[in-house]
Design a protein around this motif. Sequence first.
Motif, PDB file in Angstrom:
ATOM      1  N   ASP A   1       0.826  -1.212   0.000  1.00  0.00           N
ATOM      2  CA  ASP A   1       0.000   0.000   0.000  1.00  0.00           C
ATOM      3  C   ASP A   1       0.859   1.261   0.000  1.00  0.00           C
ATOM      4  O   ASP A   1       0.549   2.231  -0.700  1.00  0.00           O
ATOM      5  CB  ASP A   1      -0.944   0.016   1.203  1.00  0.00           C
ATOM      6  N   SER A   2       1.934   1.262   0.769  1.00  0.00           N
ATOM      7  CA  SER A   2       2.828   2.425   0.804  1.00  0.00           C
ATOM      8  C   SER A   2       3.519   2.629  -0.537  1.00  0.00           C
ATOM      9  O   SER A   2       3.722   3.767  -0.973  1.00  0.00           O
ATOM     10  CB  SER A   2       3.869   2.268   1.911  1.00  0.00           C
TER      11      SER A   2
ATOM     12  N   ASP B   1       1.094   4.315  -2.704  1.00  0.00           N
ATOM     13  CA  ASP B   1       0.997   5.721  -2.299  1.00  0.00           C
ATOM     14  C   ASP B   1       2.156   6.535  -2.865  1.00  0.00           C
ATOM     15  O   ASP B   1       1.969   7.655  -3.356  1.00  0.00           O
ATOM     16  CB  ASP B   1       0.990   5.854  -0.774  1.00  0.00           C
TER      17      ASP B   1
ATOM     18  N   LEU C   1       1.742   7.109  -6.623  1.00  0.00           N
ATOM     19  CA  LEU C   1       0.717   8.117  -6.891  1.00  0.00           C
ATOM     20  C   LEU C   1       1.192   9.525  -6.520  1.00  0.00           C
ATOM     21  O   LEU C   1       0.933  10.485  -7.245  1.00  0.00           O
ATOM     22  CB  LEU C   1      -0.569   7.792  -6.138  1.00  0.00           C
ATOM     23  N   ALA C   2       1.887   9.652  -5.397  1.00  0.00           N
ATOM     24  CA  ALA C   2       2.404  10.957  -4.982  1.00  0.00           C
ATOM     25  C   ALA C   2       3.435  11.461  -5.994  1.00  0.00           C
ATOM     26  O   ALA C   2       3.429  12.646  -6.368  1.00  0.00           O
ATOM     27  CB  ALA C   2       3.022  10.868  -3.585  1.00  0.00           C
TER      28      ALA C   2
ATOM     29  N   VAL D   1      -4.930  14.917  -2.195  1.00  0.00           N
ATOM     30  CA  VAL D   1      -4.425  13.576  -2.503  1.00  0.00           C
ATOM     31  C   VAL D   1      -2.999  13.439  -1.981  1.00  0.00           C
ATOM     32  O   VAL D   1      -2.666  12.469  -1.289  1.00  0.00           O
ATOM     33  CB  VAL D   1      -4.484  13.292  -4.027  1.00  0.00           C
ATOM     34  N   LEU D   2      -2.140  14.412  -2.291  1.00  0.00           N
ATOM     35  CA  LEU D   2      -0.759  14.379  -1.806  1.00  0.00           C
ATOM     36  C   LEU D   2      -0.703  14.333  -0.284  1.00  0.00           C
ATOM     37  O   LEU D   2       0.077  13.581   0.295  1.00  0.00           O
ATOM     38  CB  LEU D   2       0.000  15.613  -2.290  1.00  0.00           C
TER      39      LEU D   2
ATOM     40  N   GLU E   1       1.606  12.713  -9.011  1.00  0.00           N
ATOM     41  CA  GLU E   1       0.914  13.978  -8.753  1.00  0.00           C
ATOM     42  C   GLU E   1       1.884  15.166  -8.787  1.00  0.00           C
ATOM     43  O   GLU E   1       1.621  16.168  -9.444  1.00  0.00           O
ATOM     44  CB  GLU E   1       0.194  13.916  -7.399  1.00  0.00           C
TER      45      GLU E   1
ATOM     46  N   LYS F   1       7.681   9.946   3.070  1.00  0.00           N
ATOM     47  CA  LYS F   1       6.830   8.795   3.404  1.00  0.00           C
ATOM     48  C   LYS F   1       7.648   7.907   4.332  1.00  0.00           C
ATOM     49  O   LYS F   1       8.741   7.460   3.979  1.00  0.00           O
ATOM     50  CB  LYS F   1       6.421   8.032   2.139  1.00  0.00           C
TER      51      LYS F   1
ATOM     52  N   LEU G   1      -1.635  10.854   0.937  1.00  0.00           N
ATOM     53  CA  LEU G   1      -0.722   9.772   0.572  1.00  0.00           C
ATOM     54  C   LEU G   1       0.623   9.845   1.267  1.00  0.00           C
ATOM     55  O   LEU G   1       1.329   8.845   1.352  1.00  0.00           O
ATOM     56  CB  LEU G   1      -0.468   9.783  -0.943  1.00  0.00           C
ATOM     57  N   THR G   2       1.006  11.019   1.739  1.00  0.00           N
ATOM     58  CA  THR G   2       2.351  11.225   2.263  1.00  0.00           C
ATOM     59  C   THR G   2       2.319  11.674   3.715  1.00  0.00           C
ATOM     60  O   THR G   2       1.265  12.016   4.251  1.00  0.00           O
ATOM     61  CB  THR G   2       3.099  12.285   1.425  1.00  0.00           C
TER      62      THR G   2
END
Length: 141
Positions: free
Chosen positions: A48-49, A52, A55-56, A108-109, A59, A135, A112-113
Amino acid sequence: MADTKTIQPEQDRANPVVELRIRATPDQLPVLRALAAAIAVHEDFDVDSIADIRLAMDEICTYLITRSTEDAVLVCRLQYVDRTLSVAVSTTTVDAEYPNTRSFGWHVLDALTDSVDTRQEPDPAGYLTTLEFTKTNGTYS
């Protein structure tokens, strides 16, 4: 074989920095996502990380690419220290516009972070804009 002392004498050998310089174009996004994911896998982040982080990375790079000057270079620096991956991505942008912290992308950022930050300074070609995130690895090896 190259003598690393002549390449980067001040480099912290215990916590090396991975740096990649590429064209600031959308077709380079998969390379950046893959790099970030590869480092996260190497440092034993959970699935999952890793998602994340990918995706970060997508973005912040998309934000910078869409605002970059013509023929700009995207500089991505990643470092893993004390169970935390730090990512900083920079490029020259055409204006001094900071990300809207109320936008969907910023939320979102933020989700996720562990932290996200923006820095900007004037540059002869525009503005040197840097977006950073961290992260922390919650997985214990």
